[in-house]
Design a protein around this motif. Sequence first.
Motif, PDB file in Angstrom:
ATOM      1  N   GLN A  68       0.823  -1.213   0.000  1.00 18.01           N
ATOM      2  CA  GLN A  68       0.000   0.000   0.000  1.00 18.01           C
ATOM      3  C   GLN A  68       0.855   1.261   0.000  1.00 18.01           C
ATOM      4  O   GLN A  68       0.580   2.209  -0.730  1.00 18.01           O
ATOM      5  N   GLU A  69       1.904   1.274   0.815  1.00 21.02           N
ATOM      6  CA  GLU A  69       2.766   2.445   0.899  1.00 21.02           C
ATOM      7  C   GLU A  69       3.470   2.705  -0.422  1.00 21.02           C
ATOM      8  O   GLU A  69       3.473   3.825  -0.938  1.00 21.02           O
ATOM      9  N   LEU A  70       4.063   1.681  -1.006  1.00 20.23           N
ATOM     10  CA  LEU A  70       4.783   1.838  -2.262  1.00 20.23           C
ATOM     11  C   LEU A  70       3.838   2.190  -3.407  1.00 20.23           C
ATOM     12  O   LEU A  70       4.140   3.066  -4.224  1.00 20.23           O
ATOM     13  N   SER A  71       2.686   1.544  -3.453  1.00 18.37           N
ATOM     14  CA  SER A  71       1.709   1.851  -4.500  1.00 18.37           C
ATOM     15  C   SER A  71       1.255   3.304  -4.415  1.00 18.37           C
ATOM     16  O   SER A  71       1.104   3.977  -5.437  1.00 18.37           O
ATOM     17  N   GLY A  72       1.051   3.785  -3.203  1.00 18.55           N
ATOM     18  CA  GLY A  72       0.642   5.168  -3.016  1.00 18.55           C
ATOM     19  C   GLY A  72       1.690   6.151  -3.497  1.00 18.55           C
ATOM     20  O   GLY A  72       1.381   7.134  -4.192  1.00 18.55           O
ATOM     21  N   ARG A  73       2.946   5.911  -3.147  1.00 18.63           N
ATOM     22  CA  ARG A  73       4.029   6.790  -3.615  1.00 18.63           C
ATOM     23  C   ARG A  73       4.179   6.739  -5.124  1.00 18.63           C
ATOM     24  O   ARG A  73       4.387   7.762  -5.778  1.00 18.63           O
ATOM     25  N   PHE A  74       4.083   5.535  -5.691  1.00 16.76           N
ATOM     26  CA  PHE A  74       4.211   5.384  -7.141  1.00 16.76           C
ATOM     27  C   PHE A  74       3.069   6.105  -7.851  1.00 16.76           C
ATOM     28  O   PHE A  74       3.290   6.825  -8.833  1.00 16.76           O
TER      29      PHE A  74
END
Length: 162
Positions: A68-74
């Motif tokens: 979730q964190e990485l997807s949000g930043r991406f």
Amino acid sequence: MAPPLQISLHIGAVAVGIAQAALDDVVALAKAGKKRLYARHTLRESPQFQHRLGRAQSDLRAARALLQELSGRFWTTCVEAPDSASGFAPEILSTTAWLVDTAAEVVSACYRASGTSPVRDGSTLQRRFRDIHVLTQHASATDGWFAQAGSTLLGFDFALES
């Protein structure tokens, strides 16, 4: 490069979903009163089973949070600065490999903890075991992505091998 990276994140999401379903399966089995052959206690009453279940849940929660964190930043980068989205490649690909590996460990732990129930045809846990291990063979989940990510930390350029 953004669409292939997005697809890689989808592979990670599928892995997390399979692991969650396996965890749900084994919890349902334990709540239904499953008792392994020659065991003194039901799965639900077994401290060893409870430990394995708690560990699997923690691993799954960590995988989901990272995804979730990485997807949000991406996503934010794709919207606000699409030209720099390709800079996420080493992180996304190594994270996907880790997500799939972690999900496979969760599914395997659920499979082993549940006794012989998943070896029967028609077992949802058996299907999840097969599905996650097929997913470990996907190009987005190969161990080589860790080396690529590590090399970029050391200042080397990221390059997709052909």
